[in-house]
Design an enzyme around this catalytic site. Sequence first.
Site, PDB file in Angstrom:
ATOM      1  N   ASP A  34      -2.654  -4.374   9.663  1.00 26.58           N
ATOM      2  CA  ASP A  34      -2.477  -4.419   8.625  1.00 26.58           C
ATOM      3  C   ASP A  34      -1.202  -4.851   7.446  1.00 26.58           C
ATOM      4  OD1 ASP A  34      -4.587  -1.912   8.141  1.00 26.58           O
ATOM      5  OD2 ASP A  34      -3.078  -0.198   7.805  1.00 26.58           O
ATOM      6  N   LYS A  56      -5.019  -3.655   2.907  1.00 26.27           N
ATOM      7  CA  LYS A  56      -4.586  -2.572   2.709  1.00 26.27           C
ATOM      8  C   LYS A  56      -3.128  -2.432   1.603  1.00 26.27           C
ATOM      9  CE  LYS A  56      -6.338   0.023   3.615  1.00 26.27           C
ATOM     10  NZ  LYS A  56      -8.366   0.566   2.301  1.00 26.27           N
ATOM     11  N   MET A 165       4.775   5.449  -1.241  1.00 22.39           N
ATOM     12  CA  MET A 165       3.800   4.889  -2.522  1.00 22.39           C
ATOM     13  C   MET A 165       4.286   5.228  -3.913  1.00 22.39           C
ATOM     14  SD  MET A 165       0.420   5.133  -0.032  1.00 22.39           S
ATOM     15  CE  MET A 165       0.311   6.579   0.281  1.00 22.39           C
TER      16      MET A 165
END
Length: 507
Positions: A34, A56, A165
């Site tokens: 990733d 990602k 996030m």
Amino acid sequence: MSKVYLVGAGPGDPELITLKGRRLLEGADSVLYDHLANPALLDLAPAQAERIYVGKKKSVHAFSQEEICAMMIERARRGLNVVRLKGGDPFIFGRGGEEAEALAAAGVAFEIVPGVTSPLGIAAYTGVPLTHREHTKVVTFVTGHDAAGIDWSKVGGTETLVIFMGIFAFDEIARALIAHGRAADTPAMAVRWGTRPDQHTLVGTLATLPGLIHEHDMKPPATIIIGEVVGLRDKLNWFERLPLFGQRIVVTRARGQAEALSSRLHALGAEVIELPTIEILPALDYEPLDQAIAELGSYDWLIFTSANGVRFFLERLDRSAVDLRALRARICAIGPATRAAIEALHLKVDVMGTDYVAEGMLAAFAAHGAAHNLAGQRILLPRAAVARDLVPVELARRGAVVDVVEAYRTAVPEGARAAAAEIFGATQKPDWVTFTSSSTVRNLVAVAGAAAVGGVKAASIGPITSATARELGIEVTVEASVFTVDGLVEAILRAVSLKQEAPDRAV
């Protein structure tokens, strides 16, 4: 039997991967990694292993989730051992559960290897404990990816709230938390690239942090922590107080030999950028060295000027008809690394200069008394194809018969030019470039040019290297007083410390 391993890469610092994760990478046939997995971890995989970037990154996915699952399944069915390397922990907002379900449905064997999730790494590397007996007994992890879908009335009152996030939605999140009763002056912080040398931390309150994020234009990946424990940062913040934190330092040593310098700088908080400007290669013609080894018993002195010389000499010795029992010569070494390589063979070093350059070795010969008794003495000097002639010339002037033989050679590594252009052409240039030999200077100038290094402080391991740098148009900022890797690091530390203290002295 082939298997897929969902491995947590940890929060950023490559040293935080688990031992099991490291072992699986070392045996991987294919690695799917990733954006958040530190690229340094890919070096643990075998050279022939397949490495596939699956992205990602927010809004930029190299492959869809369905495609990633299909790639893992297809490779496992071909008999490959697959490591799916995921930032943080696979099961903490890492979609590891979805990937494991896909593998189970396909009948593919798999294992889950946990990793240090980003809040745990950030807590450790910012001095903010997520729990503390006097402040909090409850921690809640929540994703800010879909802020509108979270009932903030239920989670907002948690003593310590960790938001993954949520950097782009934090204005909305902060307003919702305050609207549902969370005090506006609750300590809060946002951390980007936690646990890495470029870790960036913003500290404020629930009311002020959104403005700070905009002011500093903080981008993902970032994690937000809200709670009274943020107030402990002033006392417990150890990482950002390391003496070289925030310093970006280029290491130009050969790949495989940079570790001693890189690891020391990394431990002091620096962001280390490895740019090998030298590749160590076997000699083009080993006949002279092989002939000297065949006559090893006839030499009175054996001189090594580098650990590489010891290594390649030993490799040719192993291929010969003789071994170390043929050695009757006394041994001279330049530098502690060379001495250590010799002593690893259970051999004693008879002469070693206090200064780790050729002049120091000649002075040591004189102090030993050997310089006055060299007439007719046979000396073997296995070294690099291109090296200074001072030692053999001076020894021959004293009457010795010196055989200088090529044990190895150096070259500029493939890709060094492109790597140098990327490093020194970046908007944010490195703070330092380190030189451990004249060859590292010459080769960097050959691939990048002296002008490219302009504005970057240069640290030299000793006077010979410094002289080469100046001849090629590079200003030397600091020079090691002891001509070793440790001496080089100490010189940088002194310079950084003086700069940090300068504002205090000016007040």
